[in-house]
Design an enzyme around this catalytic site. Sequence first.
Site, PDB file in Angstrom:
ATOM      1  N   ILE A   6     139.347  50.430  33.928  1.00 11.42           N
ATOM      2  CA  ILE A   6     139.121  49.680  35.010  1.00 11.42           C
ATOM      3  C   ILE A   6     138.312  49.553  35.061  1.00 11.42           C
ATOM      4  CG2 ILE A   6     139.430  50.765  37.322  1.00 11.42           C
ATOM      5  CD1 ILE A   6     141.856  52.429  36.392  1.00 11.42           C
ATOM      6  N   ASP A  57     126.483  49.016  32.598  1.00 12.41           N
ATOM      7  CA  ASP A  57     126.338  47.719  33.763  1.00 12.41           C
ATOM      8  C   ASP A  57     127.335  46.683  33.230  1.00 12.41           C
ATOM      9  OD1 ASP A  57     125.210  46.321  35.492  1.00 12.41           O
ATOM     10  OD2 ASP A  57     123.086  47.512  35.272  1.00 12.41           O
ATOM     11  N   ASN A  84     137.533  45.343  38.978  1.00  9.99           N
ATOM     12  CA  ASN A  84     137.445  45.872  40.005  1.00  9.99           C
ATOM     13  C   ASN A  84     135.801  45.959  40.886  1.00  9.99           C
ATOM     14  OD1 ASN A  84     137.431  47.455  42.945  1.00  9.99           O
ATOM     15  ND2 ASN A  84     136.807  49.019  40.845  1.00  9.99           N
ATOM     16  N   TYR A 150     127.489  36.887  49.076  1.00 10.88           N
ATOM     17  CA  TYR A 150     128.507  37.824  48.510  1.00 10.88           C
ATOM     18  C   TYR A 150     130.152  37.265  49.057  1.00 10.88           C
ATOM     19  CZ  TYR A 150     131.386  41.964  48.971  1.00 10.88           C
ATOM     20  OH  TYR A 150     133.200  42.354  48.647  1.00 10.88           O
ATOM     21  N   LYS A 154     132.694  36.451  46.064  1.00 13.51           N
ATOM     22  CA  LYS A 154     133.640  36.211  46.416  1.00 13.51           C
ATOM     23  C   LYS A 154     134.896  35.023  46.526  1.00 13.51           C
ATOM     24  CE  LYS A 154     134.178  41.093  45.557  1.00 13.51           C
ATOM     25  NZ  LYS A 154     134.975  42.031  44.251  1.00 13.51           N
TER      26      LYS A 154
HETATM   27  P1  NDP Z   1     132.295  51.642  46.050  1.00 13.42           P
HETATM   28  O1  NDP Z   1     130.448  50.977  46.270  1.00 13.42           O
HETATM   29  O2  NDP Z   1     132.301  52.805  46.428  1.00 13.42           O
HETATM   30  O3  NDP Z   1     132.515  51.031  44.240  1.00 13.42           O
HETATM   31  C1  NDP Z   1     132.074  49.844  43.497  1.00 13.42           C
HETATM   32  C2  NDP Z   1     132.570  50.618  42.388  1.00 13.42           C
HETATM   33  O4  NDP Z   1     131.458  49.506  41.531  1.00 13.42           O
HETATM   34  C3  NDP Z   1     131.540  51.525  41.483  1.00 13.42           C
HETATM   35  O5  NDP Z   1     132.296  52.271  40.772  1.00 13.42           O
HETATM   36  C4  NDP Z   1     130.566  50.905  40.723  1.00 13.42           C
HETATM   37  O6  NDP Z   1     130.243  51.941  40.016  1.00 13.42           O
HETATM   38  C5  NDP Z   1     131.062  50.110  40.265  1.00 13.42           C
HETATM   39  N1  NDP Z   1     130.114  48.921  39.916  1.00 13.42           N
HETATM   40  C6  NDP Z   1     128.714  48.533  40.276  1.00 13.42           C
HETATM   41  N2  NDP Z   1     127.497  47.991  39.879  1.00 13.42           N
HETATM   42  C7  NDP Z   1     128.008  48.790  39.302  1.00 13.42           C
HETATM   43  C8  NDP Z   1     127.562  47.521  37.495  1.00 13.42           C
HETATM   44  N3  NDP Z   1     126.087  47.384  38.004  1.00 13.42           N
HETATM   45  N4  NDP Z   1     128.195  47.810  36.600  1.00 13.42           N
HETATM   46  C9  NDP Z   1     129.135  48.451  36.237  1.00 13.42           C
HETATM   47  N5  NDP Z   1     130.158  49.226  37.431  1.00 13.42           N
HETATM   48  C10 NDP Z   1     128.857  48.953  39.399  1.00 13.42           C
HETATM   49  O7  NDP Z   1     133.160  50.266  47.025  1.00 13.42           O
HETATM   50  P2  NDP Z   1     134.431  49.488  46.220  1.00 13.42           P
HETATM   51  O8  NDP Z   1     135.460  50.531  45.510  1.00 13.42           O
HETATM   52  O9  NDP Z   1     135.140  49.298  48.241  1.00 13.42           O
HETATM   53  O10 NDP Z   1     134.678  48.393  46.237  1.00 13.42           O
HETATM   54  C11 NDP Z   1     135.202  47.938  44.878  1.00 13.42           C
HETATM   55  C12 NDP Z   1     135.444  46.087  44.971  1.00 13.42           C
HETATM   56  O11 NDP Z   1     135.975  46.425  45.555  1.00 13.42           O
HETATM   57  C13 NDP Z   1     134.648  45.878  45.005  1.00 13.42           C
HETATM   58  O12 NDP Z   1     134.792  44.454  43.710  1.00 13.42           O
HETATM   59  C14 NDP Z   1     133.951  45.070  46.110  1.00 13.42           C
HETATM   60  O13 NDP Z   1     133.650  43.956  46.573  1.00 13.42           O
HETATM   61  C15 NDP Z   1     135.072  44.555  46.833  1.00 13.42           C
HETATM   62  N6  NDP Z   1     136.352  45.012  48.628  1.00 13.42           N
HETATM   63  C16 NDP Z   1     136.012  45.847  48.668  1.00 13.42           C
HETATM   64  C17 NDP Z   1     136.121  46.322  50.071  1.00 13.42           C
HETATM   65  C18 NDP Z   1     135.339  46.818  50.938  1.00 13.42           C
HETATM   66  O14 NDP Z   1     135.386  46.751  51.718  1.00 13.42           O
HETATM   67  N7  NDP Z   1     135.075  48.138  50.374  1.00 13.42           N
HETATM   68  C19 NDP Z   1     136.598  44.633  50.763  1.00 13.42           C
HETATM   69  C20 NDP Z   1     136.943  43.906  50.118  1.00 13.42           C
HETATM   70  C21 NDP Z   1     136.629  43.746  48.599  1.00 13.42           C
HETATM   71  P3  NDP Z   1     128.972  52.780  39.304  1.00 13.42           P
HETATM   72  O15 NDP Z   1     127.771  52.806  40.561  1.00 13.42           O
HETATM   73  O16 NDP Z   1     129.258  53.931  38.938  1.00 13.42           O
HETATM   74  O17 NDP Z   1     128.616  52.048  38.529  1.00 13.42           O
HETATM   75  C1  8X3 Z   2     134.337  43.509  51.943  1.00 16.01           C
HETATM   76  C2  8X3 Z   2     134.575  43.223  52.897  1.00 16.01           C
HETATM   77  O1  8X3 Z   2     134.529  42.143  55.280  1.00 16.01           O
HETATM   78  O2  8X3 Z   2     132.701  43.678  54.089  1.00 16.01           O
HETATM   79  O3  8X3 Z   2     134.397  42.373  50.907  1.00 16.01           O
HETATM   80  O4  8X3 Z   2     133.110  41.218  53.692  1.00 16.01           O
HETATM   81  S1  8X3 Z   2     133.636  42.986  53.490  1.00 16.01           S
END
Ligand code: NDP
Ligand code: 8X3
Length: 248
Positions: A6, A57, A84, A150, A154
């Site tokens: 993950i 990263d 993710n 963004y 996606k």
């Molecule tokens: P969070 O910010 O809570 O989590 C993001 C995760 O991604 C963290 O664990 C972070 O870990 C990791 N991450 C970010 N940048 C990097 C990088 N450069 N390298 C490695 N890891 C990275 O957000 P969400 O849980 O909400 O987001 C998870 C996924 O879900 C994303 O793809 C987001 O676009 C998608 N998503 C989110 C939605 C929302 O409304 N929250 C809706 C739809 C989709 P660390 O900083 O430790 O590297």
């Molecule tokens: C995250 C949901 O609506 O902020 O992907 O783009 S939104």
Amino acid sequence: MKTVLITGATSGIGKATAFELAKKKYNLIICGRRKERLTIIEKELSRFTKVASLCFDVRDKKAVFSEIDSLSGEFKEIDILINNAGNAHGLDPVQSGDLEDWDAMMDINVKGLLYVSKAIIPEMTKRAKGHIINIGSSAGKEVYPKGAVYCASKHAVIAITDGMRIDLNPFGIKVTAINPGLVETEFSKVRFKGSYKADNVYKGYKALQAKDIAEIIAFALSRPAHVNIADLLVFPTAQASSTIVKRG
Ligand code: NDP
Ligand code: 8X3
């Protein structure tokens, strides 16, 4: 037991998924950049299952390959990849968008996902077995104001998912896109760089929680061998589209 890698497991959806799958006894490889969080989460998850963690990263091509290559023993054969890791950076009209934000979104959400996939897919094709779940977004299905880049990232995730499903079809590998709407995680803190604007995003309605998506991921993984959930869009009940949310 199956081994799952993950990305983005230090927070939000990825972290909730790690806990959901740990309780179901999947072996886990959790990834992220924040080492101290990985250490704590690895320790907590170890109460339920076998866990390894990788700190890198996803933008760093070399690190992606060397970290994944460093896995040994039962963690070497990855059955399930959950792409993710990702975030939105900024919410700006295209005429005033920040180049650094654009680079971050394309490099992490699109190219990072590709690098991790490239590091893992060859082993899956060799074994003719595997399941890849890409976390897209409702932003991959429609475009909203100030979200051009963004949303583009996606849309790309969904296109890559569809392409993977086609190319990996001869190998019997399942490929799934799960596309959430608004989920209450650290996502908005990252998007708005910690500003007060993040506080209002999930106010006045019940947003999806990370666990809601984690349970859906676990459900997709639990389908019989002949069933692949190809593409799934999930909103909170209060949300009808990216711009229509019933608040208050
Ligand atoms: P969070 O910010 O809570 O989590 C993001 C995760 O991604 C963290 O664990 C972070 O870990 C990791 N991450 C970010 N940048 C990097 C990088 N450069 N390298 C490695 N890891 C990275 O957000 P969400 O849980 O909400 O987001 C998870 C996924 O879900 C994303 O793809 C987001 O676009 C998608 N998503 C989110 C939605 C929302 O409304 N929250 C809706 C739809 C989709 P660390 O900083 O430790 O590297
Ligand atoms: C995250 C949901 O609506 O902020 O992907 O783009 S939104």
